[in-house]
Design a protein around this motif. Structure first.
Motif, short mmCIF file in Angstrom:
data_model
loop_
_atom_site.label_atom_id
_atom_site.label_comp_id
_atom_site.label_asym_id
_atom_site.label_seq_id
_atom_site.Cartn_x
_atom_site.Cartn_y
_atom_site.Cartn_z
N LEU A 174 0.84 -1.21 0.00
CA LEU A 174 0.00 0.00 0.00
C LEU A 174 0.87 1.25 0.00
O LEU A 174 0.60 2.21 -0.74
N ILE A 175 1.90 1.25 0.83
CA ILE A 175 2.81 2.40 0.87
C ILE A 175 3.51 2.59 -0.47
O ILE A 175 3.58 3.71 -1.00
N PHE A 176 4.01 1.50 -1.04
CA PHE A 176 4.66 1.59 -2.35
C PHE A 176 3.70 2.14 -3.40
O PHE A 176 4.09 2.91 -4.27
N GLY A 177 2.44 1.71 -3.32
CA GLY A 177 1.47 2.17 -4.30
C GLY A 177 1.21 3.66 -4.21
O GLY A 177 1.27 4.38 -5.20
N VAL A 178 0.94 4.13 -3.01
CA VAL A 178 0.62 5.55 -2.83
C VAL A 178 1.84 6.43 -3.06
O VAL A 178 1.76 7.46 -3.75
N VAL A 179 2.97 6.05 -2.52
CA VAL A 179 4.19 6.85 -2.69
C VAL A 179 4.62 6.87 -4.15
O VAL A 179 4.97 7.92 -4.70
N GLY A 180 4.60 5.70 -4.79
CA GLY A 180 4.96 5.66 -6.21
C GLY A 180 3.98 6.47 -7.04
O GLY A 180 4.38 7.23 -7.93
N GLY A 181 2.70 6.31 -6.75
CA GLY A 181 1.69 7.01 -7.53
C GLY A 181 1.74 8.51 -7.37
O GLY A 181 1.73 9.25 -8.36
N PHE A 182 1.82 8.98 -6.16
CA PHE A 182 1.74 10.42 -5.92
C PHE A 182 3.11 11.10 -5.96
O PHE A 182 3.32 12.05 -6.73
N ASN A 183 4.06 10.64 -5.15
CA ASN A 183 5.33 11.36 -5.07
C ASN A 183 6.15 11.23 -6.35
O ASN A 183 6.67 12.22 -6.88
N GLU A 184 6.27 10.02 -6.87
CA GLU A 184 7.09 9.82 -8.08
C GLU A 184 6.43 10.42 -9.31
O GLU A 184 7.11 11.05 -10.13
N GLU A 185 5.14 10.25 -9.46
CA GLU A 185 4.48 10.81 -10.64
C GLU A 185 4.47 12.33 -10.63
O GLU A 185 4.62 12.97 -11.66
N THR A 186 4.31 12.92 -9.46
CA THR A 186 4.35 14.38 -9.36
C THR A 186 5.72 14.90 -9.74
O THR A 186 5.85 15.90 -10.47
N MET A 187 6.77 14.24 -9.28
CA MET A 187 8.12 14.69 -9.59
C MET A 187 8.47 14.47 -11.05
O MET A 187 8.90 15.39 -11.75
N PHE A 188 8.28 13.25 -11.53
CA PHE A 188 8.78 12.89 -12.86
C PHE A 188 7.87 13.33 -14.00
O PHE A 188 8.34 13.73 -15.06
N ARG A 189 6.58 13.25 -13.79
CA ARG A 189 5.67 13.69 -14.84
C ARG A 189 5.18 15.11 -14.60
O ARG A 189 5.17 15.95 -15.50
N LEU A 249 -4.47 10.05 -14.11
CA LEU A 249 -4.43 8.74 -14.78
C LEU A 249 -3.11 8.04 -14.50
O LEU A 249 -3.08 6.85 -14.17
N ALA A 250 -2.00 8.76 -14.61
CA ALA A 250 -0.68 8.19 -14.33
C ALA A 250 -0.55 7.78 -12.86
O ALA A 250 0.00 6.72 -12.54
N ILE A 251 -1.06 8.61 -11.96
CA ILE A 251 -1.02 8.28 -10.54
C ILE A 251 -1.77 6.98 -10.28
O ILE A 251 -1.30 6.09 -9.56
N GLY A 252 -2.96 6.86 -10.87
CA GLY A 252 -3.76 5.65 -10.67
C GLY A 252 -3.08 4.40 -11.19
O GLY A 252 -3.05 3.36 -10.50
N VAL A 253 -2.50 4.49 -12.38
CA VAL A 253 -1.82 3.33 -12.96
C VAL A 253 -0.65 2.91 -12.09
O VAL A 253 -0.47 1.72 -11.77
N HIS A 254 0.18 3.87 -11.69
CA HIS A 254 1.37 3.57 -10.89
C HIS A 254 0.99 3.00 -9.52
O HIS A 254 1.57 2.01 -9.06
N ALA A 255 0.00 3.61 -8.86
CA ALA A 255 -0.40 3.16 -7.54
C ALA A 255 -0.97 1.75 -7.57
O ALA A 255 -0.62 0.89 -6.75
N SER A 256 -1.86 1.51 -8.52
CA SER A 256 -2.49 0.19 -8.62
C SER A 256 -1.46 -0.88 -8.98
O SER A 256 -1.46 -1.98 -8.40
N TRP A 257 -0.59 -0.57 -9.92
CA TRP A 257 0.46 -1.51 -10.34
C TRP A 257 1.32 -1.92 -9.15
O TRP A 257 1.53 -3.11 -8.90
#
Length: 316
Positions: free
Chosen positions: A145-160, A222-230
């Motif tokens: 769950l942590i990986f999903g939320v952190v990857g979805g929000f923090n990484e997508e906000t920074m990189f995209r 959309l990117a946040i959702g894909v990353h978090a769910s994945w």
């Protein structure tokens, strides 16, 4: 699926593709600061929450509660920080992190990411490379769950949200997508179990997929959702390690992997599997084609006809 803007005018586009960003470098630096601040807060909350809560409640509940606290901290910090930076430094609103239809785009991303990772495991199971041996609670669910939320929000906000968006205003969509994909993939080498081949797979498949999701909608949901769910389903449900972090041994399912690393992904987790290459590359190609047909790709600045047309997206 999400509602998409009409492609040719700025007024219809949620993120004003092609607009000249003000103080781009300062926005990028502030974005990096936000990324590091969020990572630090996540570590503090995770360690503090685990230490305190395990002393007053059963471990499963303590781990899950900590994961929810970490997730809430990440979401609040990232969303508020992004909007503040774009408004104060970029001197504009931040429609890529808000606006009508955001929940539908997030839901669509969660569904798409879930479908893609389930397809990967389905193929591995049919090939005899993945076998479920048990079902039950595991700490891996909370970690996933942590990986999903952190990857979805923090990484997508920074990189995209910051890097791809800011680079695109000068170099265009293709150069920005390629540059950020390489950086995104290679940064995963910092994970303890990551391999060079696995990181290259991320650079060639997952990163273009996530970048394409941003290009298609001109927003981050959309990117946040894909990353978090994945991430969550990969680790928290199916029990695969996520991006070679070495932190997940099992999730909701206890399972074993059989076969060569090129099939199972090895220490990298299934993100290093050839099956992931096919699934993610196909999805990325389809979404990029959709974005191109909608006129959402931006040409490099030197190929735009005139400064007055700088806010018009590329027609190809």
């Amino acid at each position: 699926m999400a509602q998409h803007p009409r492609p040719l005018t700025v007024s219809a586009a949620p993120a004003a593709p092609g607009s000249r960003e003000r103080r781009s470098w300062l926005q990028g630096l502030a974005g990096a600061g936000l990324f590091l601040l969020t990572q630090t807060l996540i570590i503090v909350v995770a360690r503090g929450g685990t230490h305190l809560l395990t002393s007053v409640m059963p471990q499963p509940m303590a781990y899950l509660t900590t994961a929810l606290l970490v997730s809430a901290t990440c979401v609040i910090t990232v969303v508020a920080g992004y909007r503040l930076i774009v408004r104060r430094i970029g001197c504009r609103e931040a429609p890529e992190m808000g606006g009508p239809g955001a929940l539908r785009e997030l839901a669509a991303g969660l569904a798409l990411g879930g479908a893609l990772i389930c397809a990967v495991f389905a193929v591995l199971a049919l090939a005899g490379a993945y076998r479920i041996t048990g079902v039950g609670w595991s700490e891996g669910i909370a970690v996933g769950l942590i990986f999903g939320v952190v990857g979805g929000f923090n990484e997508e906000t920074m990189f995209r949200g910051f890097l791809q968006r800011l680079i695109e205003t000068r170099l265009g969509s293709w150069w920005a997508l390629g540059t950020i994909s390489v950086v995104f993939g290679l940064l995963h080498l910092t994970n303890s179990g990551a391999t060079l081949s696995g990181c290259l797979i991320i650079a060639l498949t997952a990163a273009p997929l996530l970048g394409a999701c941003y290009l298609l909608t001109r927003r981050l949901w959309l990117a946040i959702g894909v990353h978090a769910s994945w991430n969550f389903i990969q680790g928290g449900v199916f029990g695969s390690d996520v991006s070679g972090t070495g932190m997940i041994k099992r999730g909701l399912f206890e399972a074993t992997f059989h076969g060569p690393d090129w099939l199972t992904g090895g220490r990298m987790g299934v993100e290093g599997s050839v099956v992931t290459v096919v699934v993610c590359a196909t999805a990325a190609a389809v979404i990029l084609l959709m974005a191109r047909r909608r006129g959402m790709l931006l040409a490099p600045r030197w190929r735009r006809p005139a400064p007055a047309d700088d806010d018009v997206v590329e027609r190809r």
